[in-house]
Design a protein around this motif. Structure first.
Motif, mmCIF file in Angstrom:
data_model
loop_
_atom_site.group_PDB
_atom_site.id
_atom_site.type_symbol
_atom_site.label_atom_id
_atom_site.label_comp_id
_atom_site.label_asym_id
_atom_site.label_seq_id
_atom_site.Cartn_x
_atom_site.Cartn_y
_atom_site.Cartn_z
ATOM 1 N N GLY A 101 42.868 44.341 32.441
ATOM 2 C CA GLY A 101 42.803 43.809 33.801
ATOM 3 C C GLY A 101 43.768 42.633 33.918
ATOM 4 O O GLY A 101 44.111 41.988 32.914
ATOM 5 N N SER A 102 44.214 42.342 35.141
ATOM 6 C CA SER A 102 45.108 41.183 35.256
ATOM 7 C C SER A 102 44.302 39.896 35.073
ATOM 8 O O SER A 102 44.851 38.841 34.785
ATOM 9 C CB SER A 102 45.888 41.183 36.568
ATOM 10 O OG SER A 102 45.024 41.217 37.653
ATOM 11 N N GLN A 103 42.968 39.995 35.197
ATOM 12 C CA GLN A 103 42.137 38.814 34.931
ATOM 13 C C GLN A 103 42.373 38.318 33.500
ATOM 14 O O GLN A 103 42.395 37.108 33.255
ATOM 15 C CB GLN A 103 40.661 39.178 35.139
ATOM 16 C CG GLN A 103 39.714 38.002 35.118
ATOM 17 C CD GLN A 103 39.876 37.060 36.302
ATOM 18 O OE1 GLN A 103 40.279 37.472 37.392
ATOM 19 N NE2 GLN A 103 39.585 35.793 36.110
ATOM 20 N N TYR A 127 42.828 31.993 44.533
ATOM 21 C CA TYR A 127 41.913 33.007 43.996
ATOM 22 C C TYR A 127 40.897 32.345 43.068
ATOM 23 O O TYR A 127 41.261 31.721 42.076
ATOM 24 C CB TYR A 127 42.735 34.080 43.271
ATOM 25 C CG TYR A 127 41.928 35.036 42.429
ATOM 26 C CD1 TYR A 127 40.804 35.691 42.944
ATOM 27 C CD2 TYR A 127 42.292 35.327 41.125
ATOM 28 C CE1 TYR A 127 40.069 36.573 42.168
ATOM 29 C CE2 TYR A 127 41.568 36.209 40.340
ATOM 30 C CZ TYR A 127 40.456 36.827 40.871
ATOM 31 O OH TYR A 127 39.728 37.704 40.095
ATOM 32 N N LEU A 170 50.206 33.532 45.011
ATOM 33 C CA LEU A 170 49.741 34.864 45.436
ATOM 34 C C LEU A 170 50.482 35.220 46.720
ATOM 35 O O LEU A 170 49.944 35.040 47.823
ATOM 36 C CB LEU A 170 48.239 34.816 45.713
ATOM 37 C CG LEU A 170 47.370 34.330 44.548
ATOM 38 C CD1 LEU A 170 46.431 33.231 44.974
ATOM 39 C CD2 LEU A 170 46.619 35.483 43.928
ATOM 40 N N ASN A 175 44.262 36.654 48.105
ATOM 41 C CA ASN A 175 42.814 36.532 47.980
ATOM 42 C C ASN A 175 42.546 35.034 47.909
ATOM 43 O O ASN A 175 43.000 34.391 46.959
ATOM 44 C CB ASN A 175 42.343 37.231 46.690
ATOM 45 C CG ASN A 175 40.838 37.229 46.547
ATOM 46 O OD1 ASN A 175 40.132 36.697 47.379
ATOM 47 N ND2 ASN A 175 40.368 37.835 45.470
ATOM 48 N N ASP A 203 50.863 36.321 41.020
ATOM 49 C CA ASP A 203 49.736 37.239 40.820
ATOM 50 C C ASP A 203 49.770 38.218 41.993
ATOM 51 O O ASP A 203 49.598 37.812 43.143
ATOM 52 C CB ASP A 203 48.435 36.420 40.803
ATOM 53 C CG ASP A 203 47.232 37.259 40.421
ATOM 54 O OD1 ASP A 203 47.402 38.436 40.056
ATOM 55 O OD2 ASP A 203 46.106 36.722 40.481
ATOM 56 N N TYR A 206 47.827 43.016 45.168
ATOM 57 C CA TYR A 206 47.723 43.654 46.489
ATOM 58 C C TYR A 206 49.086 44.026 47.096
ATOM 59 O O TYR A 206 49.142 44.504 48.229
ATOM 60 C CB TYR A 206 46.990 42.717 47.475
ATOM 61 C CG TYR A 206 45.642 42.286 46.960
ATOM 62 C CD1 TYR A 206 44.574 43.177 46.965
ATOM 63 C CD2 TYR A 206 45.445 41.014 46.419
ATOM 64 C CE1 TYR A 206 43.343 42.804 46.455
ATOM 65 C CE2 TYR A 206 44.208 40.636 45.909
ATOM 66 C CZ TYR A 206 43.160 41.534 45.931
ATOM 67 O OH TYR A 206 41.940 41.180 45.413
ATOM 68 N N SER A 232 48.434 44.936 38.564
ATOM 69 C CA SER A 232 47.132 45.506 38.219
ATOM 70 C C SER A 232 47.046 46.945 38.713
ATOM 71 O O SER A 232 47.608 47.288 39.761
ATOM 72 C CB SER A 232 46.047 44.675 38.891
ATOM 73 O OG SER A 232 44.795 45.261 38.688
ATOM 74 N N SER A 234 44.014 47.992 39.322
ATOM 75 C CA SER A 234 42.674 47.971 39.902
ATOM 76 C C SER A 234 42.656 48.377 41.372
ATOM 77 O O SER A 234 41.727 49.041 41.817
ATOM 78 C CB SER A 234 42.070 46.566 39.800
ATOM 79 O OG SER A 234 41.783 46.263 38.463
ATOM 80 N N LYS A 235 43.638 47.954 42.148
ATOM 81 C CA LYS A 235 43.595 48.189 43.588
ATOM 82 C C LYS A 235 44.373 49.433 43.988
ATOM 83 O O LYS A 235 44.302 49.848 45.142
ATOM 84 C CB LYS A 235 44.147 46.955 44.345
ATOM 85 C CG LYS A 235 43.501 45.622 43.912
ATOM 86 C CD LYS A 235 42.029 45.584 44.178
ATOM 87 C CE LYS A 235 41.225 44.393 43.709
ATOM 88 N NZ LYS A 235 41.632 43.424 42.814
ATOM 89 N N ARG A 242 40.089 48.686 33.913
ATOM 90 C CA ARG A 242 40.496 47.391 33.376
ATOM 91 C C ARG A 242 41.927 47.456 32.853
ATOM 92 O O ARG A 242 42.191 47.236 31.666
ATOM 93 C CB ARG A 242 39.530 46.886 32.280
ATOM 94 C CG ARG A 242 38.067 46.846 32.643
ATOM 95 C CD ARG A 242 37.769 46.129 33.974
ATOM 96 N NE ARG A 242 38.214 44.751 34.010
ATOM 97 C CZ ARG A 242 39.006 44.264 34.969
ATOM 98 N NH1 ARG A 242 39.438 45.021 35.975
ATOM 99 N NH2 ARG A 242 39.359 43.012 34.942
HETATM 100 N N1 PMP Z 1 44.109 38.396 40.876
HETATM 101 C C1 PMP Z 1 43.616 38.490 42.109
HETATM 102 C C2 PMP Z 1 44.280 37.744 43.209
HETATM 103 C C3 PMP Z 1 42.496 39.275 42.370
HETATM 104 O O1 PMP Z 1 42.026 39.345 43.628
HETATM 105 C C4 PMP Z 1 41.896 39.995 41.313
HETATM 106 C C5 PMP Z 1 40.690 40.879 41.519
HETATM 107 N N2 PMP Z 1 39.726 40.454 42.391
HETATM 108 C C6 PMP Z 1 42.446 39.841 40.029
HETATM 109 C C7 PMP Z 1 43.555 39.065 39.855
HETATM 110 C C8 PMP Z 1 41.854 40.522 38.841
HETATM 111 O O2 PMP Z 1 42.061 41.904 38.900
HETATM 112 P P1 PMP Z 1 41.927 42.880 37.678
HETATM 113 O O3 PMP Z 1 41.477 42.100 36.490
HETATM 114 O O4 PMP Z 1 40.932 43.898 38.088
HETATM 115 O O5 PMP Z 1 43.296 43.454 37.471
#
Ligand code: PMP
Length: 394
Positions: A101-103, A127, A170, A175, A203, A206, A232, A234-235, A242
Motif C-alpha cells: 500500500g502507499s501507506q 491527509y 497531494l 484527501n 502522494d 487519485y 497506489s 487501491s483506487k 495492499r
Molecule cells: N494517500 C492518500 C492521500 C490516501 O487517501 C490513501 C488512502 N486513503 C493512502 C495514501 C493510502 O492508500 P493505500 O495504502 O491503500 O495505497
C-alpha cells in the motif's frame, strides 16, 4: 502471573482517534455514510482477478508463493516505470519500490527522512493517514498556506522552506478537500522547492480519477530526477491487495529499501504477480474510465443534493475528480458536535479538524460519496442540510 509492560514513548504517543470510534456505528446498514474513504466495491474487477490468480498459480506457482526481492517483482516495477514515463515523468524501473500500500511508503519516508523535531511542510488541511504515519517520528509540522485551489505557492517563501526535510503534497483531488492544484502552481511549487533544496513528496492515489478532460502533469514530471512520487493500486483496482509504489532518487531509494526490508521483507509476491497479470495487457485503460464515470455520476448527485438541501451560508467546491467534497460551514459551528446529531439520525460524515496539522478549522467536514447507494444520497443530504440549517438558526 501479571506481566509488566513498559511501553515505548513512541507507543505512548499513539492515540485512537475519537472520531474513528464514533464512526464505527456507520457500519450499521441503516446508516447513510458519507464518512468512509473506501473506493466503490462495484468497481473491483473480480472475474479478472480470479482468472489472473489462476494463471499465476498455473504458470509460476512456486515463485508466487516464495519470498521475493525487497524492491518488488521486476515486471511490475517495469510496468510502473513505463506508466509514469507515458504520463510525462521519465522514470527507470531501478527507482521504483513496490510497497505494501502507499501507506507503507509514508511510513518508510518518515523513517528515512524525519528526526525528532525535523521540519516537515504539509498542506492545510492534509491527509490524516500521512499526519499519523509521520507523527511517529515526531516531526515539527509546518502547515503551508492553502486556499480553494491548494497550496498557495506565492506564500512558499525562504523562511517557510528553510531547513525543511521535505514537503508533502497531494496535487490531485486531495484527501480531504478534493482540490486539484492548478498547472501554474505545480510549476511554481517544484521550482521554489528545488531552489531551496527541499524534496517534494507527491502522494497521488487519485490522479487517474479525473471526471473529464485531461490530467494535469505530475509534480514529478517537472523534476523526474529529484522528485519523490507515491502511487497506489487501491483506487484503480482494489485496496485489499495492499499494493502501492514509491519512486525516489538515490540515496533515499536505498534507505527506503533497507527500511522496508526491516519492516516486512517485501510486498506479497502473489499480489504483485496477480496484479501484474491483470494489468499487463492494458486492462486499466478500459477499467479506469468505468470508475471515472461512476464517480462522476455520484458526484453530480451530491452536487444536486448540496444545492437543494444546504443553506447559502455553507460553501463547497465542485470536485473535478476523486472521491471527496469538502464543506465549510459558518464559523462557530463545530462539525464534531454536528456529527453526533447526524449519527442520531443515521447519517455520517467526517469532521474536518483531524486533517489539520496546525490550528484546526472546526467548521469543516469531508463528504465521500462513492460508496453511498445513489438512491440514498438525496435523503441523507437532506438530513445533513436540515441539521446545518438548525445550527445556523440556533
Ligand atoms: N494517500 C492518500 C492521500 C490516501 O487517501 C490513501 C488512502 N486513503 C493512502 C495514501 C493510502 O492508500 P493505500 O495504502 O491503500 O495505497
Amino acid at each position: 502471573m501479571t506481566t509488566h509492560i513498559t511501553l515505548s514513548k513512541r507507543a505512548l504517543a499513539l492515540t485512537s482517534s475519537a472520531i474513528r470510534e464514533i464512526l464505527k456505528v456507520t457500519e450499521r446498514p441503516e446508516v447513510v455514510s458519507f464518512a468512509g474513504g473506501l473506493p466503490s466495491p462495484a468497481t473491483f474487477p473480480v472475474e479478472r482477478m480470479r482468472e489472473a490468480s489462476n494463471r499465476v498459480l498455473t504458470d509460476a506457482p512456486h515463485a508466487a508463493l516464495q519470498y521475493g526481492p525487497t524492491e518488488g517483482f521486476l515486471p511490475l516495477r517495469e510496468w510502473v516505470a513505463a506508466h509514469l514515463t507515458r504520463n510525462g515523468a521519465e522514470v527507470s524501473p531501478g527507482r521504483v519500490l513496490i510497497t505494501t500500500g502507499s501507506q507503507q511508503g509514508l511510513d518508510l519516508l518518515g523513517k528515512a527522512l524525519i528526526d525528532e523535531g525535523s521540519k516537515v511542510l504539509v498542506e492545510t488541511p492534509s491527509y490524516l493517514g500521512a499526519l499519523q504515519a509521520f507523527s511517529l517520528f515526531q516531526p515539527n509540522f509546518v502547515p503551508m498556506a492553502s486556499d480553494g485551489q491548494g497550496i498557495q505557492t506565492d506564500a512558499l517563501d525562504a523562511d517557510t522552506l528553510d531547513g525543511a526535510r521535505f514537503m508533502y503534497c497531494l496535487p490531485n483531488f486531495q484527501n480531504p478537500t478534493g482540490r486539484r492544484l492548478p498547472l501554474e502552481r505545480r510549476k511554481a511549487l517544484v521550482e521554489r522547492a528545488a531552489g531551496a533544496g527541499v524534496p517534494v513528496v507527491e502522494d497521488d492515489p487519485y490522479g487517474e480519477l479525473y471526471y473529464s478532460g485531461a490530467p494535469l502533469p505530475s509534480l514529478l514530471s517537472f523534476n523526474p530526477e529529484g522528485g519523490v512520487y507515491m502511487g497506489s493500486f487501491s483506487k484503480v483496482l482494489a485496496p485489499g491487495l495492499r499494493l502501492g509504489y514509491v519512486v525516489a532518487p538515490e540515496p533515499l531509494f536505498a534507505k527506503l529499501v533497507q527500511a522496508k526490508q526491516a519492516s516486512d521483507l517485501h510486498t506479497p509476491s502473489f499480489s504483485q504477480r496477480m496484479v501484474h497479470a491483470v494489468i499487463q495487457d492494458g486492462f486499466l485503460d478500459q477499467h479506469i474510465p468505468v470508475i471515472r464515470d461512476l464517480y462522476a455520476r455520484q458526484c453530480a448527485l451530491m452536487m444536486a443534493a448540496l444545492e437543494k438541501h444546504f443553506p447559502a451560508e455553507a460553501k463547497w467546491d465542485r470536485p473535478e475528480g476523486g472521491m471527496f467534497i469538502w464543506v465549510t460551514l459558518p464559523e462557530g459551528i463545530d462539525t464534531g458536535e454536528l456529527l453526533l446529531k447526524a449519527i442520531a439520525q443515521n447519517v455520517a460524515f467526517v469532521p474536518g479538524a483531524p486533517f489539520f496539522a496546525g490550528n484546526p478549522m472546526r467548521n469543516t467536514l469531508r463528504l465521500s460519496f462513492v460508496t453511498v447507494p445513489a438512491e440514498k444520497i438525496d435523503a441523507g443530504m437532506e438530513v445533513l442540510g436540515n441539521l446545518v440549517k438548525a445550527e445556523i438558526a440556533a
